[in-house]
Design an enzyme around this catalytic site. Structure first.
Site, PDB file in Angstrom:
ATOM      1  N   HIS A   1      35.775   8.553  12.302  1.00  0.00           N
ATOM      2  CA  HIS A   1      34.796   9.344  13.062  1.00  0.00           C
ATOM      3  C   HIS A   1      35.226  10.808  13.014  1.00  0.00           C
ATOM      4  CE1 HIS A   1      32.996  10.059  17.391  1.00  0.00           C
ATOM      5  NE2 HIS A   1      32.368  10.756  16.471  1.00  0.00           N
TER       6      HIS A   1
ATOM      7  N   GLY B   1      38.650   2.260  23.316  1.00  0.00           N
ATOM      8  CA  GLY B   1      39.973   2.889  23.277  1.00  0.00           C
ATOM      9  C   GLY B   1      40.815   2.444  24.447  1.00  0.00           C
TER      10      GLY B   1
ATOM     11  N   MET C   1      27.088   8.231  20.931  1.00  0.00           N
ATOM     12  CA  MET C   1      28.146   8.634  21.868  1.00  0.00           C
ATOM     13  C   MET C   1      27.670   8.427  23.304  1.00  0.00           C
ATOM     14  SD  MET C   1      30.696   9.665  19.959  1.00  0.00           S
ATOM     15  CE  MET C   1      31.701   9.984  21.409  1.00  0.00           C
TER      16      MET C   1
ATOM     17  N   SER D   1      39.881   1.967  19.264  1.00  0.00           N
ATOM     18  CA  SER D   1      40.107   3.352  18.870  1.00  0.00           C
ATOM     19  C   SER D   1      41.583   3.715  19.004  1.00  0.00           C
ATOM     20  CB  SER D   1      39.285   4.293  19.747  1.00  0.00           C
ATOM     21  OG  SER D   1      39.708   5.625  19.503  1.00  0.00           O
TER      22      SER D   1
ATOM     23  N   MET E   1      39.694  14.985  15.273  1.00  0.00           N
ATOM     24  CA  MET E   1      39.189  16.140  16.035  1.00  0.00           C
ATOM     25  C   MET E   1      39.880  17.415  15.570  1.00  0.00           C
ATOM     26  SD  MET E   1      39.421  14.455  19.793  1.00  0.00           S
ATOM     27  CE  MET E   1      38.769  12.823  20.136  1.00  0.00           C
TER      28      MET E   1
ATOM     29  N   MET F   1      34.973  14.378  14.011  1.00  0.00           N
ATOM     30  CA  MET F   1      34.457  15.359  14.974  1.00  0.00           C
ATOM     31  C   MET F   1      34.933  16.729  14.504  1.00  0.00           C
ATOM     32  SD  MET F   1      35.092  13.029  18.337  1.00  0.00           S
ATOM     33  CE  MET F   1      36.144  11.909  17.431  1.00  0.00           C
TER      34      MET F   1
ATOM     35  N   HIS G   1      38.816   2.023  14.584  1.00  0.00           N
ATOM     36  CA  HIS G   1      38.137   3.315  14.756  1.00  0.00           C
ATOM     37  C   HIS G   1      39.180   4.428  14.795  1.00  0.00           C
ATOM     38  CE1 HIS G   1      34.617   5.676  16.015  1.00  0.00           C
ATOM     39  NE2 HIS G   1      35.395   6.282  16.894  1.00  0.00           N
TER      40      HIS G   1
ATOM     41  N   ASP H   1      30.162   4.433  21.293  1.00  0.00           N
ATOM     42  CA  ASP H   1      31.507   4.999  21.445  1.00  0.00           C
ATOM     43  C   ASP H   1      31.619   5.774  22.755  1.00  0.00           C
ATOM     44  OD1 ASP H   1      34.016   6.052  20.972  1.00  0.00           O
ATOM     45  OD2 ASP H   1      33.424   7.261  19.235  1.00  0.00           O
TER      46      ASP H   1
ATOM     47  N   ASP I   1      39.608   8.472  15.322  1.00  0.00           N
ATOM     48  CA  ASP I   1      38.948   9.675  15.831  1.00  0.00           C
ATOM     49  C   ASP I   1      39.654  10.927  15.336  1.00  0.00           C
ATOM     50  OD1 ASP I   1      36.794   8.775  17.610  1.00  0.00           O
ATOM     51  OD2 ASP I   1      38.419   7.800  18.722  1.00  0.00           O
TER      52      ASP I   1
ATOM     53  N   PHE J   1      37.539  13.360  24.106  1.00  0.00           N
ATOM     54  CA  PHE J   1      38.618  12.733  24.871  1.00  0.00           C
ATOM     55  C   PHE J   1      38.322  11.260  25.123  1.00  0.00           C
ATOM     56  CE2 PHE J   1      38.490  17.203  25.826  1.00  0.00           C
ATOM     57  CZ  PHE J   1      39.827  17.591  25.681  1.00  0.00           C
ATOM     58  N   GLY J   2      39.398  10.470  25.192  1.00  0.00           N
ATOM     59  CA  GLY J   2      39.259   9.078  25.603  1.00  0.00           C
ATOM     60  C   GLY J   2      39.243   9.022  27.130  1.00  0.00           C
ATOM     61  N   GLY J   3      38.965   7.846  27.656  1.00  0.00           N
ATOM     62  CA  GLY J   3      39.088   7.607  29.092  1.00  0.00           C
ATOM     63  C   GLY J   3      38.010   8.233  29.963  1.00  0.00           C
TER      64      GLY J   3
HETATM   65  C1  DX5 Z   1      35.816  10.300  21.982  1.00  0.00           C
HETATM   66  C2  DX5 Z   1      36.105   9.334  20.861  1.00  0.00           C
HETATM   67  C3  DX5 Z   1      36.183   7.917  21.280  1.00  0.00           C
HETATM   68  C4  DX5 Z   1      37.301   7.591  22.234  1.00  0.00           C
HETATM   69  C5  DX5 Z   1      36.830   6.468  23.116  1.00  0.00           C
HETATM   70  O1  DX5 Z   1      35.551  11.543  21.446  1.00  0.00           O
HETATM   71  O2  DX5 Z   1      35.100   9.441  19.874  1.00  0.00           O
HETATM   72  O3  DX5 Z   1      36.270   7.070  20.141  1.00  0.00           O
HETATM   73  O4  DX5 Z   1      38.482   7.209  21.613  1.00  0.00           O
HETATM   74  O5  DX5 Z   1      37.771   6.258  24.106  1.00  0.00           O
HETATM   75  P1  DX5 Z   1      37.470   5.376  25.395  1.00  0.00           P
HETATM   76  O6  DX5 Z   1      37.159   3.987  24.917  1.00  0.00           O
HETATM   77  O7  DX5 Z   1      38.734   5.468  26.170  1.00  0.00           O
HETATM   78  O8  DX5 Z   1      36.302   6.004  26.090  1.00  0.00           O
HETATM   79 ZN    ZN Z   2      35.078   7.950  18.169  1.00  0.00          ZN
END
Ligand code: DX5
Ligand code: ZN
Length: 208
Positions: A62, A189, A133, A6, A33, A64, A29, A167, A31, A139-141
């Site tokens: 993706h 990600g 999901m 991602s 938003m 969102m 991927h 994801d 993302d 958010f990532g992480g």
């Molecule tokens: C979250 C995103 C994910 C995100 C995953 O809303 O859809 O794709 O980038 O990040 P990690 O792998 O860090 O959880």
């Molecule tokens: Zn995603």
């Protein structure tokens, strides 16, 4: 295991190099938003277009977004190969999936952790992929929600021909849980782009 890194977790000052570092991946991927459907803003079709010549990978977009249907054409022109929309969005989901297919892209549907998997049933015949999901989108992480993988077991029976993508919170441990629950492809990600050696982290996940 098939892996879709991602871009959300990549170094935005070196996006081109980051994308090249994962060219051995199975998909890329992206993302998107809108600060409305999720409480964060990422990037839009211009960044996707800029990345397109940098990577031969399948662009897995993706969305969102509260109104994904308004943006299908922009992302198609930017180089999307597949577009995933959320079951919780405000548009007509079936019509949006159909339109994605008619535009020649792979239609995907995603659901937030709180959305029951049964709510996808009417849409499964319209999808090439379901994106489960395992974090709250935005958010990532974040921490992996293991109980969400029950949805994979349900979908494996309900939609045998549909690709199952997971994801959120994927790392070497959680990837195994997803693999065992029937996932076909995992979005990663932080565990890929946050690793000291990005391509080694990708290879390790793919080797699972
Ligand atoms: C979250 C995103 C994910 C995100 C995953 O809303 O859809 O794709 O980038 O990040 P990690 O792998 O860090 O959880
Ligand atoms: Zn995603």
């Amino acid at each position: 295991m098939k892996i879709a890194p991602s871009v959300l977790a990549a170094d935005y000052l070196r996006l081109g190099e980051s994308v090249k570092a994962v060219e051995a991946a199975d998909m890329l991927h992206l993302d998107i938003m809108d600060g409305h459907f999720v409480p964060n803003i990422s990037f839009g079709p211009d960044i996707v277009r800029a990345l397109r010549p940098q990577s031969p990978l399948f662009f897995d977009v993706h969305l969102m977004l509260t109104h994904p249907r308004r943006y299908l054409e922009a992302f198609q022109r930017a180089g999307a190969d597949g577009i995933t929309v959320h079951a919780e969005c405000a548009d007509d989901v079936a019509a949006t999936l159909q339109e994605i297919r008619e535009m020649g892209m792979q239609p995907g549907i995603s659901l937030k952790p709180g959305t029951p998997v049964e709510s996808l049933l009417p849409f499964l015949p319209l999808c090439g992929m379901v994106l489960v999901m395992t974090v709250e989108p935005g958010f990532g992480g974040q921490r992996f929600m293991a109980e969400q993988t029950e949805k994979l077991r349900f979908l494996k029976c309900a939609a045998p021909g549909v690709l199952l993508e997971v994801d959120g919170g994927i790392n070497m441990e959680t990837a195994k849980i997803c693999r065992d629950a029937g996932a076909d492809i995992l979005v990663a990600g932080t565990s890929v782009f946050g690793a000291p050696d990005v391509s080694a982290a990708l290879r390790a996940l793919q080797a699972l």
